[in-house]
Design a protein around this motif. Sequence first.
Motif, PDB file in Angstrom:
ATOM      1  N   ALA A 285       0.826  -1.213   0.000  1.00 10.62           N
ATOM      2  CA  ALA A 285       0.000   0.000   0.000  1.00 10.62           C
ATOM      3  C   ALA A 285       0.860   1.262   0.000  1.00 10.62           C
ATOM      4  O   ALA A 285       0.442   2.304  -0.519  1.00 10.62           O
ATOM      5  CB  ALA A 285      -0.926  -0.003   1.209  1.00 10.62           C
ATOM      6  N   CYS A 286       2.060   1.160   0.564  1.00  3.17           N
ATOM      7  CA  CYS A 286       2.990   2.298   0.594  1.00  3.17           C
ATOM      8  C   CYS A 286       3.855   2.378  -0.659  1.00  3.17           C
ATOM      9  O   CYS A 286       4.735   3.244  -0.762  1.00  3.17           O
ATOM     10  CB  CYS A 286       3.885   2.216   1.830  1.00  3.17           C
ATOM     11  SG  CYS A 286       2.991   2.437   3.390  1.00  3.17           S
ATOM     12  N   GLY A 287       3.636   1.448  -1.592  1.00  2.00           N
ATOM     13  CA  GLY A 287       4.369   1.474  -2.852  1.00  2.00           C
ATOM     14  C   GLY A 287       5.657   0.686  -2.859  1.00  2.00           C
ATOM     15  O   GLY A 287       6.457   0.811  -3.798  1.00  2.00           O
ATOM     16  N   VAL A 288       5.902  -0.113  -1.825  1.00  2.00           N
ATOM     17  CA  VAL A 288       7.113  -0.944  -1.768  1.00  2.00           C
ATOM     18  C   VAL A 288       6.782  -2.303  -2.374  1.00  2.00           C
ATOM     19  O   VAL A 288       6.129  -3.137  -1.745  1.00  2.00           O
ATOM     20  CB  VAL A 288       7.613  -1.113  -0.316  1.00  2.00           C
ATOM     21  CG1 VAL A 288       8.876  -1.965  -0.293  1.00  2.00           C
ATOM     22  CG2 VAL A 288       7.860   0.237   0.318  1.00  2.00           C
ATOM     23  N   HIS A 289       7.244  -2.520  -3.623  1.00  2.00           N
ATOM     24  CA  HIS A 289       6.929  -3.765  -4.324  1.00  2.00           C
ATOM     25  C   HIS A 289       8.176  -4.628  -4.555  1.00  2.00           C
ATOM     26  O   HIS A 289       8.048  -5.790  -4.950  1.00  2.00           O
ATOM     27  CB  HIS A 289       6.268  -3.463  -5.673  1.00  2.00           C
ATOM     28  CG  HIS A 289       4.976  -2.697  -5.541  1.00  2.00           C
ATOM     29  ND1 HIS A 289       3.811  -3.277  -5.074  1.00  2.00           N
ATOM     30  CD2 HIS A 289       4.682  -1.386  -5.794  1.00  2.00           C
ATOM     31  CE1 HIS A 289       2.838  -2.373  -5.058  1.00  2.00           C
ATOM     32  NE2 HIS A 289       3.341  -1.210  -5.479  1.00  2.00           N
ATOM     33  N   GLU A 290       9.374  -4.061  -4.379  1.00  2.00           N
ATOM     34  CA  GLU A 290      10.600  -4.816  -4.590  1.00  2.00           C
ATOM     35  C   GLU A 290      10.772  -5.844  -3.478  1.00  2.00           C
ATOM     36  O   GLU A 290      10.714  -5.496  -2.298  1.00  2.00           O
ATOM     37  CB  GLU A 290      11.789  -3.842  -4.617  1.00  2.00           C
ATOM     38  CG  GLU A 290      12.950  -4.322  -5.478  1.00  2.00           C
ATOM     39  CD  GLU A 290      13.760  -5.416  -4.799  1.00  2.00           C
ATOM     40  OE1 GLU A 290      14.195  -6.355  -5.479  1.00  2.00           O
ATOM     41  OE2 GLU A 290      13.945  -5.319  -3.579  1.00  2.00           O
ATOM     42  N   ARG A 291      10.975  -7.102  -3.831  1.00  2.00           N
ATOM     43  CA  ARG A 291      10.956  -8.199  -2.868  1.00  2.00           C
ATOM     44  C   ARG A 291      12.021  -8.040  -1.791  1.00  2.00           C
ATOM     45  O   ARG A 291      11.740  -8.222  -0.597  1.00  2.00           O
ATOM     46  CB  ARG A 291      11.144  -9.541  -3.586  1.00  2.00           C
ATOM     47  CG  ARG A 291      10.001  -9.927  -4.487  1.00  2.00           C
ATOM     48  CD  ARG A 291      10.209 -11.330  -5.061  1.00  2.00           C
ATOM     49  NE  ARG A 291      11.474 -11.441  -5.787  1.00  2.00           N
ATOM     50  CZ  ARG A 291      12.545 -12.103  -5.339  1.00  2.00           C
ATOM     51  NH1 ARG A 291      12.508 -12.710  -4.151  1.00  2.00           N
ATOM     52  NH2 ARG A 291      13.644 -12.165  -6.053  1.00  2.00           N
ATOM     53  N   LEU A 292      13.252  -7.735  -2.174  1.00  2.00           N
ATOM     54  CA  LEU A 292      14.327  -7.656  -1.184  1.00  2.00           C
ATOM     55  C   LEU A 292      14.108  -6.483  -0.233  1.00  2.00           C
ATOM     56  O   LEU A 292      14.354  -6.598   0.968  1.00  2.00           O
ATOM     57  CB  LEU A 292      15.679  -7.525  -1.895  1.00  2.00           C
ATOM     58  CG  LEU A 292      16.144  -8.742  -2.689  1.00  2.00           C
ATOM     59  CD1 LEU A 292      17.549  -8.515  -3.229  1.00  2.00           C
ATOM     60  CD2 LEU A 292      16.098 -10.005  -1.846  1.00  2.00           C
ATOM     61  N   ALA A 293      13.642  -5.359  -0.772  1.00  2.00           N
ATOM     62  CA  ALA A 293      13.384  -4.197   0.090  1.00  2.00           C
ATOM     63  C   ALA A 293      12.299  -4.517   1.112  1.00  2.00           C
ATOM     64  O   ALA A 293      12.419  -4.180   2.302  1.00  2.00           O
ATOM     65  CB  ALA A 293      12.971  -2.997  -0.760  1.00  2.00           C
ATOM     66  N   ALA A 294      11.236  -5.172   0.662  1.00  2.00           N
ATOM     67  CA  ALA A 294      10.148  -5.540   1.576  1.00  2.00           C
ATOM     68  C   ALA A 294      10.635  -6.533   2.628  1.00  2.00           C
ATOM     69  O   ALA A 294      10.247  -6.456   3.797  1.00  2.00           O
ATOM     70  CB  ALA A 294       8.982  -6.127   0.786  1.00  2.00           C
ATOM     71  N   SER A 295      11.500  -7.462   2.222  1.00  2.00           N
ATOM     72  CA  SER A 295      12.009  -8.473   3.155  1.00  2.00           C
ATOM     73  C   SER A 295      12.884  -7.834   4.232  1.00  2.00           C
ATOM     74  O   SER A 295      12.804  -8.205   5.408  1.00  2.00           O
ATOM     75  CB  SER A 295      12.813  -9.540   2.388  1.00  2.00           C
ATOM     76  OG  SER A 295      12.007 -10.191   1.435  1.00  2.00           O
ATOM     77  N   VAL A 296      13.711  -6.861   3.831  1.00  2.00           N
ATOM     78  CA  VAL A 296      14.546  -6.154   4.801  1.00  2.00           C
ATOM     79  C   VAL A 296      13.669  -5.395   5.795  1.00  2.00           C
ATOM     80  O   VAL A 296      13.916  -5.401   7.010  1.00  2.00           O
ATOM     81  CB  VAL A 296      15.506  -5.181   4.085  1.00  2.00           C
ATOM     82  CG1 VAL A 296      16.205  -4.276   5.103  1.00  2.00           C
ATOM     83  CG2 VAL A 296      16.552  -5.952   3.297  1.00  2.00           C
ATOM     84  N   ALA A 297      12.619  -4.762   5.283  1.00  5.53           N
ATOM     85  CA  ALA A 297      11.721  -3.997   6.154  1.00  5.53           C
ATOM     86  C   ALA A 297      11.009  -4.899   7.150  1.00  5.53           C
ATOM     87  O   ALA A 297      10.898  -4.562   8.337  1.00  5.53           O
ATOM     88  CB  ALA A 297      10.701  -3.245   5.303  1.00  5.53           C
ATOM     89  N   ILE A 298      10.534  -6.051   6.688  1.00  2.00           N
ATOM     90  CA  ILE A 298       9.842  -6.983   7.586  1.00  2.00           C
ATOM     91  C   ILE A 298      10.797  -7.496   8.657  1.00  2.00           C
ATOM     92  O   ILE A 298      10.457  -7.575   9.847  1.00  2.00           O
ATOM     93  CB  ILE A 298       9.254  -8.162   6.801  1.00  2.00           C
ATOM     94  CG1 ILE A 298       8.107  -7.694   5.909  1.00  2.00           C
ATOM     95  CG2 ILE A 298       8.759  -9.258   7.749  1.00  2.00           C
ATOM     96  CD1 ILE A 298       6.893  -7.199   6.634  1.00  2.00           C
ATOM     97  N   GLY A 299      12.011  -7.852   8.280  1.00  2.00           N
ATOM     98  CA  GLY A 299      12.986  -8.340   9.250  1.00  2.00           C
ATOM     99  C   GLY A 299      13.364  -7.289  10.275  1.00  2.00           C
ATOM    100  O   GLY A 299      13.550  -7.590  11.451  1.00  2.00           O
ATOM    101  N   ALA A 300      13.448  -6.017   9.830  1.00  2.19           N
ATOM    102  CA  ALA A 300      13.828  -4.934  10.739  1.00  2.19           C
ATOM    103  C   ALA A 300      12.708  -4.590  11.709  1.00  2.19           C
ATOM    104  O   ALA A 300      12.973  -4.200  12.844  1.00  2.19           O
ATOM    105  CB  ALA A 300      14.213  -3.697   9.934  1.00  2.19           C
ATOM    106  N   ALA A 301      11.468  -4.734  11.268  1.00  4.14           N
ATOM    107  CA  ALA A 301      10.342  -4.299  12.100  1.00  4.14           C
ATOM    108  C   ALA A 301       9.644  -5.436  12.832  1.00  4.14           C
ATOM    109  O   ALA A 301       9.123  -5.242  13.929  1.00  4.14           O
ATOM    110  CB  ALA A 301       9.316  -3.560  11.239  1.00  4.14           C
TER     111      ALA A 301
END
Length: 230
Positions: free
Chosen positions: A171-187
């Motif tokens: 929904a925030c426009g983050v569609h790149e798989r690796l970027a999303a994976s880093v964000a999930i791991g960090a949060a």
Amino acid sequence: MGSSNPFEDPIFGLTATIGAYAAALFLHRKVRWLHPLLVAPLIIYVLLLAGRIDYKDYKVGGDIVTFFLGPATVALAVPLYKHALRLRSVLPSLLMGAFVGSAAGLAVNALCMALLGGSELLMKSALPKSVTASVAVDLSNWLGGSPELTAALTVLTGLFGSMAGPALLRACGVHERLAASVAIGAASHGIGSARLLAESEENGGVSGFSMAACCVFTPMLLLPVHWFWL
């Protein structure tokens, strides 16, 4: 002589935990929005409440499951190792993403507590909630917070990230798989990483790497906070 209380037997807590999770998985297959990691604790809560079972009795067996949390977390390194050659070229980006995720997590936690009028104890307990539970509890104790409160907030953070994280990122426009994976791991640390691992071995590995990196970056970023308060 053995105890006359059957609920003090470790088998009870172990069986109840595994059974509750199996039931939660069954319900999740029927009703997709019922997340098993949210339903399973509710089943345990109802069981203990209805049976008037002391939590300390249940915990004897429940701690056996908790013991395996460490090995399960370390196992997240296996998929990362399998894809190490491909991910090596983007290692600086992964590290930078984890660092920014750690800094953003601390800033958002502090801002929320300040805006909502949280006490100093609540602030210290909530600050480290975005890293994995074992590290968050130690950081909370180090800062002078409540480790028990930190543990609860950390689990809730992981549950929310696992349930809503991927959709929120899209929904925030983050569609790149690796970027999303880093964000999930960090949060959302281990719980969020396990969710990604079920969908993609590579994404789960990257999320696990981000989680581990945040366990290094977060204490470093909290050093000035520790000096300020103590």
